[in-house]
Scaffold this motif. Structure first.
Motif, PDB file in Angstrom:
ATOM      1  N   GLU A  85       9.930  69.669  60.551  1.00 57.24           N
ATOM      2  CA  GLU A  85       9.054  70.080  59.370  1.00 57.24           C
ATOM      3  C   GLU A  85       7.597  70.111  59.384  1.00 57.24           C
ATOM      4  N   LYS A  86       7.183  69.661  60.673  1.00 57.12           N
ATOM      5  CA  LYS A  86       5.625  69.772  61.168  1.00 57.12           C
ATOM      6  C   LYS A  86       5.311  70.796  61.839  1.00 57.12           C
ATOM      7  N   VAL A  87       6.578  71.512  62.269  1.00 59.26           N
ATOM      8  CA  VAL A  87       6.083  72.923  62.996  1.00 59.26           C
ATOM      9  C   VAL A  87       6.140  74.043  62.065  1.00 59.26           C
ATOM     10  N   PHE A  88       7.213  74.084  61.207  1.00 60.03           N
ATOM     11  CA  PHE A  88       7.503  74.933  60.285  1.00 60.03           C
ATOM     12  C   PHE A  88       7.078  74.750  58.976  1.00 60.03           C
ATOM     13  N   ASN A  89       5.800  74.368  58.892  1.00 62.18           N
ATOM     14  CA  ASN A  89       5.120  74.178  57.556  1.00 62.18           C
ATOM     15  C   ASN A  89       4.369  75.167  57.010  1.00 62.18           C
ATOM     16  N   SER A  90       4.264  76.290  57.265  1.00 63.69           N
ATOM     17  CA  SER A  90       3.104  77.379  56.788  1.00 63.69           C
ATOM     18  C   SER A  90       3.898  78.454  56.067  1.00 63.69           C
ATOM     19  N   PHE A  91       3.115  79.095  55.028  1.00 62.63           N
ATOM     20  CA  PHE A  91       3.646  79.889  54.240  1.00 62.63           C
ATOM     21  C   PHE A  91       2.611  81.152  54.164  1.00 62.63           C
ATOM     22  N   PRO A  92       3.240  82.365  54.146  1.00 64.37           N
ATOM     23  CA  PRO A  92       2.042  83.553  54.188  1.00 64.37           C
ATOM     24  C   PRO A  92       1.236  83.674  52.854  1.00 64.37           C
ATOM     25  N   GLY A  93       0.089  83.971  53.340  1.00 66.24           N
ATOM     26  CA  GLY A  93      -0.993  83.587  52.309  1.00 66.24           C
ATOM     27  C   GLY A  93      -1.525  82.369  51.782  1.00 66.24           C
ATOM     28  N   LEU A  94      -0.960  81.300  52.228  1.00 69.15           N
ATOM     29  CA  LEU A  94      -1.319  80.019  51.973  1.00 69.15           C
ATOM     30  C   LEU A  94      -1.851  79.319  53.074  1.00 69.15           C
ATOM     31  N   HIS A  95      -2.716  79.685  53.790  1.00 66.86           N
ATOM     32  CA  HIS A  95      -3.113  79.146  55.124  1.00 66.86           C
ATOM     33  C   HIS A  95      -3.748  77.547  54.832  1.00 66.86           C
ATOM     34  N   GLY A  96      -3.364  76.582  55.795  1.00 67.58           N
ATOM     35  CA  GLY A  96      -3.771  75.265  55.594  1.00 67.58           C
ATOM     36  C   GLY A  96      -3.070  74.592  54.654  1.00 67.58           C
ATOM     37  N   VAL A  97      -2.127  74.967  53.897  1.00 72.23           N
ATOM     38  CA  VAL A  97      -1.370  74.072  52.806  1.00 72.23           C
ATOM     39  C   VAL A  97      -0.077  73.822  53.502  1.00 72.23           C
ATOM     40  N   ASP A  98       0.531  72.409  53.324  1.00 76.02           N
ATOM     41  CA  ASP A  98       1.561  71.903  54.133  1.00 76.02           C
ATOM     42  C   ASP A  98       2.754  72.078  53.376  1.00 76.02           C
ATOM     43  N   LEU A  99       3.662  73.072  53.689  1.00 74.09           N
ATOM     44  CA  LEU A  99       4.783  73.163  52.816  1.00 74.09           C
ATOM     45  C   LEU A  99       6.140  73.108  53.845  1.00 74.09           C
ATOM     46  N   PRO A 100       6.333  71.928  54.228  1.00 80.19           N
ATOM     47  CA  PRO A 100       7.543  71.777  55.260  1.00 80.19           C
ATOM     48  C   PRO A 100       8.661  72.703  54.844  1.00 80.19           C
ATOM     49  N   LEU A 101       9.088  73.471  55.870  1.00 81.91           N
ATOM     50  CA  LEU A 101      10.385  74.434  55.765  1.00 81.91           C
ATOM     51  C   LEU A 101      10.829  75.036  54.441  1.00 81.91           C
ATOM     52  N   ALA A 102       9.312  75.287  53.701  1.00 78.71           N
ATOM     53  CA  ALA A 102       9.453  76.198  52.674  1.00 78.71           C
ATOM     54  C   ALA A 102       9.763  77.575  52.859  1.00 78.71           C
ATOM     55  N   PHE A 103       9.161  78.093  54.051  1.00 71.50           N
ATOM     56  CA  PHE A 103       9.233  79.567  54.187  1.00 71.50           C
ATOM     57  C   PHE A 103      10.717  79.987  54.810  1.00 71.50           C
ATOM     58  N   VAL A 104      11.356  79.016  55.691  1.00 74.78           N
ATOM     59  CA  VAL A 104      12.566  78.974  56.263  1.00 74.78           C
ATOM     60  C   VAL A 104      13.550  78.929  54.981  1.00 74.78           C
ATOM     61  N   ALA A 105      13.415  78.250  54.020  1.00 72.88           N
ATOM     62  CA  ALA A 105      14.248  77.835  52.782  1.00 72.88           C
ATOM     63  C   ALA A 105      14.113  79.199  52.013  1.00 72.88           C
ATOM     64  N   LEU A 106      13.193  79.832  51.872  1.00 75.84           N
ATOM     65  CA  LEU A 106      13.092  81.196  51.351  1.00 75.84           C
ATOM     66  C   LEU A 106      13.665  82.213  51.879  1.00 75.84           C
TER      67      LEU A 106
END
Length: 256
Positions: A85-106
């Motif tokens: 969750e510290k490696v895969f915590n990014s989301f397109p268009g939200l640089h610098g925002v900590d979103l653990p596994l949010a993109f993978v869940a999508l």
């Protein structure tokens, strides 16, 4: 001569009788056609391949040191296995925002939706509803393409790395990951990520190509001329398998 004639008569009468045994030649074992059986055999062999890859990941993960501190104090290091969750915590268009596994869940939800539309395409094929088959195949192709595009973005971000990078053992600061170096942790973590997710992504891409073929064949009336939409069902089996495998990849790689 009489013996030969009697034998010939028995053989002819046997040929005239309908074959009712499950394994008689010309019958379909378990009411499955030859094409479906071959697809199941292929999926079974493919399941063994994915099982071997994920088992290898589990064994390698077990042999490496685990991070023992709190998640808040975690920092990347090649000395221990990273927290996913510290490696895969990014989301397109939200640089610098900590979103653990949010993109993978999508990504996972998109693939699940594609399974639903695939089921609807197969069901429409059973009803010989050409327009519905076309519609649901297009939706499945769209969801599959979005998933592969998301995976491409995830790869590019993983390769590019974070803004801070990681101080390597030789004193240099490294950004991102490749097959020889990895800012997130041991090199094998990156190797397994590229290999396992790449292998699955190849399956998804192959499925998209098969779905495009199905859509073209449906549009041209090929399946209506054959009198069945079994090809859609066989490709549906493959697509559901790919979706199911992603659940295991997600569990092993992103949650463990």
């Amino acid at each position: 001569m009489s013996t030969i004639s009697t034998t010939q008569a028995i053989s002819d009468s046997a040929l005239d009788k309908p074959r009712t045994g499950t394994w008689d030649g010309g019958n379909e074992p378990f009411n499955a056609s030859y094409g479906k059986l071959m697809m199941w055999f292929f999926l079974l062999s493919d399941a063994f391949t994915f099982a071997a890859f994920l088992t290898t990941y589990g064994l390698i993960r077990h042999r490496h040191l685990a991070y023992e501190g709190t998640p808040e104090a975690f920092t990347f290091s090649t000395n221990y296995w990273p927290i996913p969750e510290k490696v895969f915590n990014s989301f397109p268009g939200l640089h610098g925002v900590d979103l653990p596994l949010a993109f993978v869940a999508l990504m996972t939800m998109i693939l699940i939706f594609s399974s639903v539309t695939m089921v609807l395409a197969v069901e429409a094929g059973h009803r010989f509803d050409k327009k519905d088959v076309q519609k649901w195949l297009l939706w499945t192709i769209l969801f599959g393409t979005i998933f592969v595009s998301c995976q491409a973005w995830e790869w590019s971000h993983f390769i590019g790395g974070t803004d801070e990078g990681t101080l390597m053992n030789d004193g240099t600061r490294f950004f991102g990951a490749n097959l020889a170096a990895n800012q997130y942790g041991p090199v094998l973590f990156a190797d397994l990520f590229f290999f396992i997710t790449g292998f699955h992504g190849t399956h998804v891409f192959s499925g998209i190509c098969l779905l495009i073929y199905c859509f073209i064949a449906t549009t041209n009336g090929t399946f209506e001329k054959r009198g069945h939409y079994e090809m859609v069902e066989k490709i549906g089996l493959y697509w559901h398998f790919v979706d199911l495998v992603w659940v295991f990849v997600f569990t092993f790689f992103y949650l463990v």
